[in-house]
Design a protein around this motif. Structure first.
Motif, PDB file in Angstrom:
ATOM      1  N   SER A 182      34.713   1.366  36.970  1.00  9.74           N
ATOM      2  CA  SER A 182      33.738   2.140  36.550  1.00  9.74           C
ATOM      3  C   SER A 182      33.524   2.688  37.970  1.00  9.74           C
ATOM      4  O   SER A 182      32.260   3.236  38.607  1.00  9.74           O
ATOM      5  CB  SER A 182      32.681   0.603  36.432  1.00  9.74           C
ATOM      6  OG  SER A 182      32.502  -0.346  37.322  1.00  9.74           O
TER       7      SER A 182
ATOM      8  N   THR B 114      32.332   5.458  22.295  1.00 11.27           N
ATOM      9  CA  THR B 114      33.735   6.671  22.881  1.00 11.27           C
ATOM     10  C   THR B 114      34.490   6.012  24.383  1.00 11.27           C
ATOM     11  O   THR B 114      35.285   7.214  24.740  1.00 11.27           O
ATOM     12  CB  THR B 114      32.529   7.379  23.678  1.00 11.27           C
ATOM     13  OG1 THR B 114      31.863   7.319  24.936  1.00 11.27           O
ATOM     14  CG2 THR B 114      31.700   8.330  22.172  1.00 11.27           C
ATOM     15  N   ASP B 115      34.526   5.190  24.601  1.00 12.44           N
ATOM     16  CA  ASP B 115      35.155   4.640  25.758  1.00 12.44           C
ATOM     17  C   ASP B 115      34.906   4.845  26.992  1.00 12.44           C
ATOM     18  O   ASP B 115      35.717   5.354  27.729  1.00 12.44           O
ATOM     19  CB  ASP B 115      36.735   4.531  25.279  1.00 12.44           C
ATOM     20  CG  ASP B 115      37.552   3.496  25.879  1.00 12.44           C
ATOM     21  OD1 ASP B 115      36.756   2.464  26.622  1.00 12.44           O
ATOM     22  OD2 ASP B 115      38.086   4.189  26.363  1.00 12.44           O
ATOM     23  N   MET B 116      33.418   5.392  27.429  1.00  9.23           N
ATOM     24  CA  MET B 116      33.504   6.308  28.165  1.00  9.23           C
ATOM     25  C   MET B 116      32.067   5.049  29.003  1.00  9.23           C
ATOM     26  O   MET B 116      30.810   4.474  28.956  1.00  9.23           O
ATOM     27  CB  MET B 116      32.875   7.148  28.674  1.00  9.23           C
ATOM     28  CG  MET B 116      33.855   8.357  27.579  1.00  9.23           C
ATOM     29  SD  MET B 116      34.491   9.179  28.675  1.00  9.23           S
ATOM     30  CE  MET B 116      33.453  10.517  28.989  1.00  9.23           C
TER      31      MET B 116
ATOM     32  N   PRO C 135      35.126   8.331  32.504  1.00  7.58           N
ATOM     33  CA  PRO C 135      36.235   7.557  31.278  1.00  7.58           C
ATOM     34  C   PRO C 135      36.660   6.833  31.823  1.00  7.58           C
ATOM     35  O   PRO C 135      36.661   6.187  33.111  1.00  7.58           O
ATOM     36  CB  PRO C 135      37.877   8.824  31.545  1.00  7.58           C
ATOM     37  CG  PRO C 135      37.325   9.339  32.682  1.00  7.58           C
ATOM     38  CD  PRO C 135      35.783   9.939  32.855  1.00  7.58           C
TER      39      PRO C 135
ATOM     40  N   ARG D 141      29.377  11.516  32.756  1.00  9.45           N
ATOM     41  CA  ARG D 141      29.752  10.309  31.482  1.00  9.45           C
ATOM     42  C   ARG D 141      31.431  10.386  32.600  1.00  9.45           C
ATOM     43  O   ARG D 141      31.246  11.308  33.414  1.00  9.45           O
ATOM     44  CB  ARG D 141      30.414  10.987  30.521  1.00  9.45           C
ATOM     45  CG  ARG D 141      29.096  11.637  29.497  1.00  9.45           C
ATOM     46  CD  ARG D 141      29.263  12.298  27.903  1.00  9.45           C
ATOM     47  NE  ARG D 141      28.603  12.551  27.667  1.00  9.45           N
ATOM     48  CZ  ARG D 141      27.661  12.186  26.590  1.00  9.45           C
ATOM     49  NH1 ARG D 141      28.389  10.815  25.880  1.00  9.45           N
ATOM     50  NH2 ARG D 141      26.411  12.023  26.126  1.00  9.45           N
TER      51      ARG D 141
END
Length: 61
Positions: free
Chosen positions: A19, A44-46, A12, A10
């Motif tokens: 990305s 989760t903004d991931m 952030p 994962r």
């Protein structure tokens, strides 16, 4: 495994490189033979690096 996908890592989404870290990690896994891809988890903004279905079992075994 979630929805037939295994999350490998994962990252952030708010990071300064966006990305890219996830794309670089996925690229390295593809060089190892995994069918890794990057998806965005909006909840989760991931950025998630995932493999679908049986790909993880085949590559690890």
């Amino acid at each position: 495994m979630v929805n037939g996908r295994t999350v490998l890592e994962r990252f952030p989404a708010g990071g300064p490189r966006g990305s890219w870290p996830a794309e670089e990690f996925a690229h390295a896994r593809r060089l190892e033979g995994l069918a890794a891809e990057v998806v965005m988890d909006l909840a989760t903004d991931m950025f998630l690096v995932v493999v679908r279905g049986e790909a993880t079992v085949d590559a690890v075994a």
